[in-house]
Design an enzyme around this catalytic site. Structure first.
Site, short mmCIF file in Angstrom:
data_model
loop_
_atom_site.label_atom_id
_atom_site.label_comp_id
_atom_site.label_asym_id
_atom_site.label_seq_id
_atom_site.Cartn_x
_atom_site.Cartn_y
_atom_site.Cartn_z
N GLU A 1 35.65 39.12 29.10
CA GLU A 1 35.81 40.17 30.42
C GLU A 1 36.65 41.35 30.11
OE1 GLU A 1 31.53 39.15 32.56
OE2 GLU A 1 33.55 38.82 33.98
N PRO A 2 37.18 41.74 29.53
CA PRO A 2 38.65 42.25 29.66
C PRO A 2 38.64 43.43 30.26
CG PRO A 2 38.44 42.02 27.31
CD PRO A 2 37.21 41.20 27.84
N GLY A 3 39.32 43.95 31.04
CA GLY A 3 39.25 45.60 31.57
C GLY A 3 40.89 45.88 31.24
N CYS B 1 49.88 62.63 52.56
CA CYS B 1 50.91 62.97 53.63
C CYS B 1 50.45 61.07 54.27
CB CYS B 1 50.11 63.69 54.65
SG CYS B 1 51.07 63.96 56.30
N GLU B 2 51.56 60.61 53.99
CA GLU B 2 51.43 58.83 53.89
C GLU B 2 53.07 58.49 53.29
OE1 GLU B 2 49.63 56.32 54.19
OE2 GLU B 2 47.07 57.43 54.36
N GLY C 1 40.56 38.80 32.74
CA GLY C 1 42.06 39.41 34.08
C GLY C 1 43.32 38.39 32.90
N ARG D 1 47.58 51.91 43.71
CA ARG D 1 47.68 50.29 43.76
C ARG D 1 49.19 50.13 44.28
NH1 ARG D 1 48.46 47.86 38.89
NH2 ARG D 1 47.45 46.11 39.89
N TYR E 1 48.59 46.64 45.60
CA TYR E 1 48.72 45.84 45.27
C TYR E 1 50.37 45.24 45.16
CZ TYR E 1 44.26 46.56 43.87
OH TYR E 1 42.60 46.25 44.20
N1 LLP Z 1 35.26 40.20 34.81
C1 LLP Z 1 35.08 39.78 36.24
C2 LLP Z 1 33.78 39.31 36.47
C3 LLP Z 1 35.68 40.21 37.07
O1 LLP Z 1 35.53 40.31 38.53
C4 LLP Z 1 36.95 41.33 36.94
C5 LLP Z 1 37.92 42.07 37.90
C6 LLP Z 1 36.47 41.14 35.27
C7 LLP Z 1 36.25 40.55 34.31
C8 LLP Z 1 38.01 42.35 34.71
O2 LLP Z 1 39.03 41.70 35.05
P1 LLP Z 1 40.62 42.20 34.23
O3 LLP Z 1 40.64 41.62 33.05
O4 LLP Z 1 40.66 43.89 34.41
O5 LLP Z 1 41.52 41.45 34.64
N2 LLP Z 1 42.01 46.98 40.82
C9 LLP Z 1 42.76 45.11 40.82
C10 LLP Z 1 41.78 44.60 40.15
C11 LLP Z 1 40.98 44.10 40.19
C12 LLP Z 1 39.71 43.17 39.41
C13 LLP Z 1 38.13 42.64 39.95
N3 LLP Z 1 37.62 42.16 38.80
C14 LLP Z 1 44.47 46.25 40.34
O6 LLP Z 1 44.13 47.04 39.86
O7 LLP Z 1 44.48 45.12 39.79
#
Ligand code: LLP
Length: 417
Positions: free
Chosen positions: A271-273, A342-343, A231, A310, A314
Site C-alpha cells: 500500500e504505497p502512498g 502568523c506562527e 511505508g 510536515r 515531523y
Molecule cells: N497503509 C496503511 C495502513 C497506512 O497507515 C499508511 C500510512 C500507508 C499504507 C501508506 O504509507 P506510506 O507508503 O505513504 O508511507 N502524515 C505522515 C505519514 C502518515 C502515514 C500514515 N499511514 C507524514 O506526512 O509523514
C-alpha cells in the site's frame, strides 16, 4: 519531476502561486519500479495506492486507468473514489475506529474488502452484511510488534500502537470468525510504519504474518491476500530512498516460505502512498519578504503551515532552489525559509540557495505526499491549486480555493442575525 520538460515560469503565470505540480509521469514510472520488482517473483500481486497521501477525483480517474487498487482509510476517501468513477471492486477500506454508519455506506457501495482492526468490529460488519444480505470479504489487521527507525508519530507496527489486533490475540480471532457466517476471511494485513528505508522490518513483518497465514490455513481458512502495508521511504533532501529492488527479496522470502509449507504463494499486496505521490509533487512559491536579523536571513514564501504542515509536525526537511537562478546555480547564501502564517512556521530551517530577490520563485521538490492532503485554511488562507503534468501538458487537478470558499460552511445563529 523532470524540470526541464516544463516551463515553470509560464505555469506560474497561468496558475499563480503557491502552486502544487503533480507529475503523472513520475507517478507512473515509480509505480513501474514497484511492479517490476514484484513481477520478478510474483505472478499475482496487488498495489493499493494509499489515498491519504494525496487524493482527489482526478487522481482517482488516473488510478482507475492504471488498474491500481485503492487503500482507503476513511469513508471520505471511498466517497471521493466513487465520485471519480473508481471501481469499488478494487477498494479496500481500513481504519482503526470506523463508525457503523461509515461501514454501512462502504458495504452498500460494494467495497471489495474491509480490513478489520479490532475484535469488536467483526460483529459490527457481520450485522451490516447480514442486513444487506451479503457476505463481506475481510482482512485482519495484525499488529506485528515490529520496531522501525522512523519518526515516532508515523511508527505504527510496534506493540504500543492503537492500530491492529495484537499478534498474540489473532488466533482467538480465528476461533471467533467461525461465529460470523456473513464474513469471509480472505487475508492478513500489517503496516509497520511510514518513511522506512530498510528491508529488515518488512522481512520481520512478513515472517510474523506468514506464521499466522499458515495457522489460518490450518484452521480451515484458505486466505489468499498477504498485505504488508506501505511505508517505502523517499528522499526529501539527503535520505537514501527505500531500494525498490529489495521488494524482490521480500517477495522471494514469502514465496520460499509458501513452497516449504506446501501452500500456494499468497497474493502479495503493498500500500504505497508516499513513494508514489511524494516525488511526483513540486511546490512553487513566490518569495515575499527577505529579512536579515543578526542570526540569519529569513526568506518568506507565500505558502507555509497551511499548505505544508510536515516540517512543523515531523521536522521534515525539504530541498529547494531559486527558479530564476536555476537548480545548478552556485548556492552562495544561507536562508531560513519560512511560511506566511502568523506562527514561526519554518518550512526549511536552513538551506543554501543562490541569492534570492523579492519576487523570485522558490521550487520545493518532493511535496506530493501528505502536504496537500494535510493542508488547512489556517489564518484563512485559501488552499493552493494543484496542476497535473503529463507528457508536456498541464491541466488543473484541483482549483485554487477562492476567498468565497472560506465562508461556504459558515452559519449565523438567530441571535446574531
Ligand atoms: N497503509 C496503511 C495502513 C497506512 O497507515 C499508511 C500510512 C500507508 C499504507 C501508506 O504509507 P506510506 O507508503 O505513504 O508511507 N502524515 C505522515 C505519514 C502518515 C502515514 C500514515 N499511514 C507524514 O506526512 O509523514
Amino acid at each position: 519531476m523532470s524540470h526541464n520538460r516544463y516551463d515553470l515560469k509560464s505555469l506560474i503565470k497561468k496558475y499563480d502561486t503557491p502552486l502544487m505540480l503533480f507529475d503523472q509521469d513520475v507517478f507512473e514510472s515509480r509505480l513501474g519500479e514497484i511492479e517490476a520488482a514484484l513481477g520478478k517473483v510474483c505472478g499475482d500481486f496487488r498495489i493499493y495506492y494509499a489515498a491519504k497521501a494525496f487524493f482527489n477525483t482526478g487522481l482517482g480517474k488516473l488510478l482507475n486507468k492504471l488498474g491500481l487498487y485503492l487503500d482507503a482509510s476513511s469513508y471520505g476517501e471511498i466517497y471521493v473514489a466513487l465520485k471519480s468513477g473508481f471501481d469499488p471492486a478494487r477498494i479496500n477500506y481500513h481504519g482503526h475506529n470506523k463508525k457503523e454508519e461509515e461501514l454501512r455506506l462502504a458495504l452498500k457501495a460494494g467495497v471489495a474488502t474491509v480490513t478489520v482492526d479490532s475484535i469488536e468490529e467483526l460483529a459490527t460488519i457481520q450485522s451490516i452484511a447480514r442486513d444487506l444480505g451479503r457476505v463481506q470479504e475481510i482482512l485482519i489487521r495484525v499488529n506485528p510488534g515490529v520496531s522501525v527507525h522512523t519518526d515516532e508519530k508515523i511508527r505504527t507496527g510496534c506493540s504500543d500502537s492503537k492500530f491492529g489486533i495484537p499478534y498474540e490475540r489473532i488466533e482467538s480471532v480465528f476461533v471467533d470468525l467461525k461465529k460470523y457466517p456473513n464474513l469471509k476471511f480472505v487475508g492478513l494485513h500489517c503496516h509497520v510504519g511510514s518513511q522506512i528505508f530498510e528491508t529488515a522490518p518488512y522481512l520481520e513483518a512478513a515472517q510474523r504474518l506468514f506464521d499466522l497465514f499458515l495457522k489460518a490455513h490450518r484452521e480451515g481458512f484458505p486466505v489468499r491476500l498477504f498485505n504488508l502495508g506501505g511505508g517505502f521511504g523517499i528522499t526529501y533532501k539527503d535520505e537514501t530512498p527505500f531500494p525498490t529492488e529489495e521488494l524482490t527479496r521480500v517477495a522471494s522470502f514469502v514465496k520460499e516460505k509458501a513452497q516449504k509449507s506446501g501452500i500456494q504463494m499468497p497474493v502479495l499486496c503493498f500500500e504505497p502512498g508516499r513513494f508514489l505521490a511524494g516525488p511526483s509533487g513540486t511546490t512553487l512559491y513566490t518569495i515575499g519578504t527577505i529579512k536579515e536579523v543578526p542570526q540569519r536571513t529569513y526568506l518568506s514564501v507565500d505558502g507555509g503551515l497551511f499548505e505544508n504542515p510536515r516540517p512543523a509536525l515531523y521536522g521534515a526537511v525539504y530541498d529547494a532552489y531559486v527558479l530564476e537562478r536555476g537548480p545548478d546555480a552556485e548556492k552562495a547564501m544561507s536562508y531560513r525559509v519560512c511560511g506566511r502564517t502568523c506562527e514561526s512556521d519554518v518550512l526549511i530551517p536552513e538551506i543554501k540557495l543562490a541569492k534570492a530577490r523579492v519576487g523570485d520563485h522558490l521550487v520545493v521538490s518532493n511535496t506530493g505526499a501528505y502536504n496537500y492532503s494535510m493542508s488547512s485554511n489556517y489564518n484563512q488562507y485559501p488552499r493552493p491549486a494543484v496542476v497535473l503534468l503529463h507528457d508536456g501538458k498541464d491541466g488543473l487537478l484541483v482549483a485554487r480555493e477562492e476567498y468565497e470558499d472560506l465562508t461556504r460552511k459558515d452559519q449565523t445563529p438567530d441571535w446574531l442575525a
